[in-house]
Enzyme design. Sequence first.
Site, PDB file in Angstrom:
ATOM      1  CB  SER A 136      -0.700  -0.461  -7.011  1.00  0.00           C
ATOM      2  OG  SER A 136      -1.937  -0.651  -7.674  1.00  0.00           O
ATOM      3  CE1 TYR A 149       1.168  -5.076  -9.383  1.00  0.00           C
ATOM      4  CE2 TYR A 149      -1.054  -4.278  -8.921  1.00  0.00           C
ATOM      5  CZ  TYR A 149       0.253  -4.035  -9.323  1.00  0.00           C
ATOM      6  OH  TYR A 149       0.642  -2.754  -9.649  1.00  0.00           O
TER       7      TYR A 149
END
Length: 237
Positions: A136, A149
């Site tokens: 990501s 995250y």
Amino acid sequence: MVAASSHPQTSLAVVSGGASGIGKAIAEQLAAAGKKVIIADVTTPQEESEAEYFPCNVTNPEDIAALFAHISQNYGKPDILVCCAGQGIQEKLTEGDPAKWQQVLDLNIMGTLRLIRAFTPGMLEQGSGDVVIISSVAAGQAFAYGGVYAASKSALNVIAETLRLETLPTIRVITIAPGVTDTNFFENTISGYNTVESIGYGALSAADVAETVLFALQQPRHVSLNHLTVRPTPQPF
């Protein structure tokens, strides 16, 4: 049960998290490109697909062992491993729930590691293979409520580079870092309230990300696109 040697496949791909979102789009495009695709997911695909579904929670060692046995006995060794299963979380480090953090870390990091441990030895044995890890743009990007995250995706980047060094020149390791993508990711985020609209940068489609994966895989074997970032053009990070 038929021995694997009786089932020669030109190319076999295993896609974790392939029942929805980016994983589904990758599985569909691999199948359209003529690959035999096995989807490993906790969720049963909602639509008919050319890919084969095998129920698997990648955080569960027994599920990984069952997936490995099924593929080994019926198809042999995969040529492509796509590690896409993952989940987001938005919680402050000073207020959040460590049990939820552990759930995300087990899925995003340990799930990927378990798949790598199960399937890359066979790739080394057969002399070639591709491992695709979906990271990501959040990796290495500190932002409020996003620490757990972002840390999980930062860890995947380090794992991918380590795997590349440990397995070169046999295995190509491709890390794809998508920006905002219009999938059910935000609906499934733990303790999260963001939406594509609230973020406000526009969004990629899952197919956009999948096309990037296919582009990297279709390069000649001597070419490795090891880290690709793909984001909506207006997204600043």
